[in-house]
Write an enzyme that holds these catalytic residues in place. Structure first.
Site, PDB file in Angstrom:
ATOM      1  N   SER B 241       2.921  -5.410   0.579  1.00 35.91           N
ATOM      2  CA  SER B 241       1.582  -4.815   0.527  1.00 35.91           C
ATOM      3  C   SER B 241       0.686  -5.461  -0.514  1.00 35.91           C
ATOM      4  O   SER B 241      -0.536  -5.360  -0.423  1.00 35.91           O
ATOM      5  CB  SER B 241       1.682  -3.320   0.237  1.00 35.91           C
ATOM      6  OG  SER B 241       2.175  -3.126  -1.077  1.00 35.91           O
ATOM      7  N   ARG B 242       1.265  -6.147  -1.482  1.00 33.15           N
ATOM      8  CA  ARG B 242       0.423  -6.736  -2.535  1.00 33.15           C
ATOM      9  C   ARG B 242      -0.603  -7.733  -2.008  1.00 33.15           C
ATOM     10  O   ARG B 242      -1.738  -7.731  -2.480  1.00 33.15           O
ATOM     11  CB  ARG B 242       1.280  -7.348  -3.647  1.00 33.15           C
ATOM     12  CG  ARG B 242       1.694  -6.263  -4.631  1.00 33.15           C
ATOM     13  CD  ARG B 242       2.679  -6.647  -5.677  1.00 33.15           C
ATOM     14  NE  ARG B 242       2.946  -5.453  -6.482  1.00 33.15           N
ATOM     15  CZ  ARG B 242       4.088  -5.198  -7.097  1.00 33.15           C
ATOM     16  NH1 ARG B 242       5.084  -6.065  -7.043  1.00 33.15           N
ATOM     17  NH2 ARG B 242       4.231  -4.078  -7.786  1.00 33.15           N
ATOM     18  N   TYR B 362      -3.887  -0.777  -9.724  1.00 33.17           N
ATOM     19  CA  TYR B 362      -2.882  -0.138  -8.871  1.00 33.17           C
ATOM     20  C   TYR B 362      -1.965  -1.136  -8.163  1.00 33.17           C
ATOM     21  O   TYR B 362      -2.132  -2.348  -8.286  1.00 33.17           O
ATOM     22  CB  TYR B 362      -3.490   0.868  -7.908  1.00 33.17           C
ATOM     23  CG  TYR B 362      -4.466   0.422  -6.834  1.00 33.17           C
ATOM     24  CD1 TYR B 362      -4.717  -0.896  -6.480  1.00 33.17           C
ATOM     25  CD2 TYR B 362      -5.170   1.420  -6.142  1.00 33.17           C
ATOM     26  CE1 TYR B 362      -5.630  -1.231  -5.497  1.00 33.17           C
ATOM     27  CE2 TYR B 362      -6.093   1.102  -5.145  1.00 33.17           C
ATOM     28  CZ  TYR B 362      -6.315  -0.225  -4.834  1.00 33.17           C
ATOM     29  OH  TYR B 362      -7.222  -0.537  -3.851  1.00 33.17           O
ATOM     30  N   GLU B 363      -0.959  -0.583  -7.481  1.00 36.80           N
ATOM     31  CA  GLU B 363       0.129  -1.361  -6.863  1.00 36.80           C
ATOM     32  C   GLU B 363       0.780  -2.289  -7.874  1.00 36.80           C
ATOM     33  O   GLU B 363       1.205  -3.386  -7.548  1.00 36.80           O
ATOM     34  CB  GLU B 363      -0.396  -2.127  -5.637  1.00 36.80           C
ATOM     35  CG  GLU B 363      -0.654  -1.139  -4.525  1.00 36.80           C
ATOM     36  CD  GLU B 363      -0.595  -1.709  -3.133  1.00 36.80           C
ATOM     37  OE1 GLU B 363       0.137  -2.687  -2.896  1.00 36.80           O
ATOM     38  OE2 GLU B 363      -1.290  -1.147  -2.275  1.00 36.80           O
ATOM     39  N   GLY B 364       0.858  -1.816  -9.077  1.00 38.83           N
ATOM     40  CA  GLY B 364       1.408  -2.608 -10.173  1.00 38.83           C
ATOM     41  C   GLY B 364       0.276  -3.235 -10.957  1.00 38.83           C
ATOM     42  O   GLY B 364      -0.464  -4.046 -10.417  1.00 38.83           O
TER      43      GLY B 364
END
Lengths: 264, 384
Positions: B241-242, B362-364
């Site tokens: 997803s990244r 977000y997402e890391g």
């Protein structure tokens, strides 16, 4: 429910310019689009198909390039596209156009015909009602909402200048629709792929049971003798006095011009 | 730049672009102002078939993989990345099912997502588990044929609006990281409720809401993969997803660049359009170059994922960190190029700048992304 939608390919008049010498539309280089009100007609056909099943056929009369408009309709999800195309149809006015379309539509099984209220290039709003007359079916114009739909009859709201009117008709019938009716969808991916390869049915004069005297130039009693851009004279009126006095004078002027109603 | 899209990919891109320009653009300012979830717009998107671009055809999707997913996210983000994230957030919540779901789970959930009828969400973050995502406190205790969930999740994208949630929870505290599992939880399950809707700096049309689990009983059939595989599910999901976040960032950057160029062409100062000044030209040139580089990186990683490449963690982290840093810089520069006008809400670039910030978080966070990249560099053998 089997639905036929009539569409017209028109120049995108938001982009168009007038040739000052001939006073006609400069059509070269102007993109062609599906008449915007016809998109509302197509959308309503698709919505009815979602509710009741059946099929949506789109039909148009015009030169070969109208096929691009029909393929655009296919990319929205209509089932079938029909083009009435023949040199003999050239020069048709609304009467000849509506006659030709009606004869074409007779070859298709339909419960309901949907048209946009008018084309943005001609602006006559005549073809839809004329088709209904040729087919001897009832028609309802300026439809802004479908209130009740059953296999035998339809009840609608019509958007008129003073307000809304409820009206009903038995099916089969023809409706002309306004943009308030719905929000046309975007093309879908799957329908777009199909639209690239699906054949468009083309009918010429030989494929239709036509009276030769009613088509093309021969079948067109309307003759355009001149088109011109009207000269607009600006009439200005200066209102004097205090803001309150000016406001009173303005209200009186608007009331006597029947632009607003009045209490004083 | 030409990325040699297939005709199918071009069609996807065109439809997404029309959706963004014709339907999203007119609604954007109001959605941002009122922080309103764009449910009606998502319905319009559903009818284009694009909600299923990354879902395999056998489940009703278009089978376009992560590359097609990125194309859609990028095009919508060019206009409004808040609306884009409503679509992308479903992707994030659905990828675990795609990667680890059983046939039953895939058949149950994927068709609804493909049709645009099901909105999804991914629930990992907690008040005490952000970057330290391993520090999970939500528990899922086995009780016969059910797991009983207790705990809260924080800041979940599509929270409250989503129908299906992939929730990470501790099934066996004694096993530490190997005691965390992933479960599918449906909205409406008794014991599952929502916290308040967050009031955010940007992506305001996106719904960010906490989840509350209070003895929420979830059927054991909803476990994804096996007990203890939760953090592997998370890791593999985020690897996929990244690039999507990267695509969101690329879209934001491109949208801001377009606005800045358009403005600079028309704004006249010192008797000429400001785009004639070298100072402006150099800023715009750098914005364009950075955006293109970010796009090329995101597309490469998405294509690698779709081709089945193994070990994409480093590349995925690079795509995310680079593109998001570019988006922040490009949007800030866009506001600067547009000067006072860029600062006003009359123009969309101030919103784009506010929207860009989250992509670095977000997402890391981008600091975590750099950790991941460095860890891969450390692991890699000396070739030479």
């Amino acid at each position: 429910m089997n639905i036929v939608t009539c569409i017209k390919q028109v120049p995108d008049t938001s982009e168009v310019k007038i040739d000052r010498e001939t006073n006609t539309l400069i059509r070269e280089g102007v993109p062609s689009i599906i008449n915007p009100f016809d998109l509302n007609a197509i959308e309503e056909g698709l919505l009815l198909r979602e509710r009741f099943g059946g099929s949506v056929t789109v039909i148009s009369m015009g030169p070969p390039q109208v096929e691009t408009a029909l393929r655009e309709a296919l990319s929205l999800g209509v089932d079938r596209a029909v083009l009435l195309c023949d040199r003999a149809f050239a020069g048709s006015d609304t009467l000849a156009t509506s006659y030709t379309l009606a004869v074409g539509i007779k070859k298709i099984d339909f419960d309901l015909i949907l048209c946009g209220k008018q084309a943005i290039d001609g602006d006559t709003a005549q073809v839809g009602p004329e088709i209904a007359e040729w087919l001897d079916i009832p028609h309802l114009t300026y439809v802004s909402h479908l209130n009740e739909v059953s296999p035998a009859a339809i009840t609608v709201s019509r958007l008129l200048e003073g307000g809304y009117e409820q009206a009903s008709a038995s099916l089969p019938a023809l409706l002309t629709v306004v943009k308030e009716l719905n929000e046309p969808r975007l093309p879908s991916y799957r329908a777009s792929l199909r639209a690239k390869i699906q054949p468009v049915t083309v009918w010429g004069a030989a494929d239709l049971d036509l009276d030769a005297g009613r088509i093309g130039i021969q079948g067109s009693p309307t003759k355009v003798t001149r088109s011109f851009v009207p000269e607009l004279e600006r009439q200005g009126q200066f209102l004097a006095g205090s803001p309150e006095e000016q406001a009173k004078a303005l209200i009186a002027a608007l009331q006597s011009a029947r632009i607003i109603h009045g209490c004083s | 730049m030409n990325y040699f899209l297939t005709p199918e990919q071009e069609l996807i891109q065109q439809i997404a672009r029309r959706f963004a320009r014709e339907r999203v653009a007119p609604a954007s300012a109001a959605l941002d102002e009122k922080s309103e979830f764009p449910r009606q717009l998502l319905g319009v998107l559903a009818k284009t078939d694009l909600c299923g671009v990354y879902i395999p055809e056998e489940y009703g999707g278009l089978g376009g993989g992560m590359f097609a997913f990125c194309l859609v996210v990028e095009e919508i983000s060019r206009v409004d990345s808040g609306v884009a994230i409503c679509f992308a957030g479903t992707g994030l919540g659905t990828i675990p099912i795609l990667l680890f779901g059983t046939e039953e789970q895939k058949s149950k959930y994927l068709p609804g997502v493909a049709a645009g009828k099901t909105i999804g969400a991914f629930a990992l973050t907690e008040a005490n588990a952000g970057s330290d995502s391993f520090a999970q406190e939500t528990t899922a205790e086995k009780d016969g044929d059910y797991y009983v969930l207790n705990g809260t999740k924080q800041w979940i994208t599509n929270g409250g609006e989503a129908d299906v949630y992939t929730v990470i929870a501790v099934t066996n505290r004694a096993k530490g990281a190997r005691g965390v599992s992933a479960l599918i939880v449906e909205k409406g399950t008794p014991g599952f409720s929502f916290g308040k809707k967050e009031n955010k700096m940007g992506i305001r049309s996106s719904s960010t809401v906490g989840l509350v689990f209070n003895n929420c009983r979830v059927p054991k059939e909803n476990l994804l993969a096996r007990e203890g595989m939760g953090l592997i599910v998370v890791g593999r999901t985020l690897d996929q997803s990244r690039p999507g976040v990267g695509a969101q960032a690329v879209g934001i950057a491109q949208g801001a660049l377009d606005q800045a160029v358009k403005f600079a062409r028309h704004r006249v100062q010192f008797r000429q359009p400001i785009i004639q000044f070298q100072a402006i030209q150099h800023i715009l040139a750098d914005m364009a170059t950075q955006t293109e580089a970010a796009r090329a990186l995101v597309y490469s990683v998405a294509r690698a994922i779709d081709s089945g490449a193994k070990g994409v963690s480093k590349a995925a982290a690079m795509a995310k960190v680079f593109a998001s840093d570019v988006a922040m810089k490009v949007t800030t520069d866009a506001v600067q190029v547009m000067g006072g006008a860029g600062y006003m809400k009359d123009y969309p670039v101030e919103r784009m700048m506010r929207d860009a910030k989250i992509t670095q978080i977000y997402e890391g966070t981008n600091q975590i992304q750099r950790n991941i990249i460095a860890a891969e560099l450390i692991k890699e053998r000396d070739e030479w």
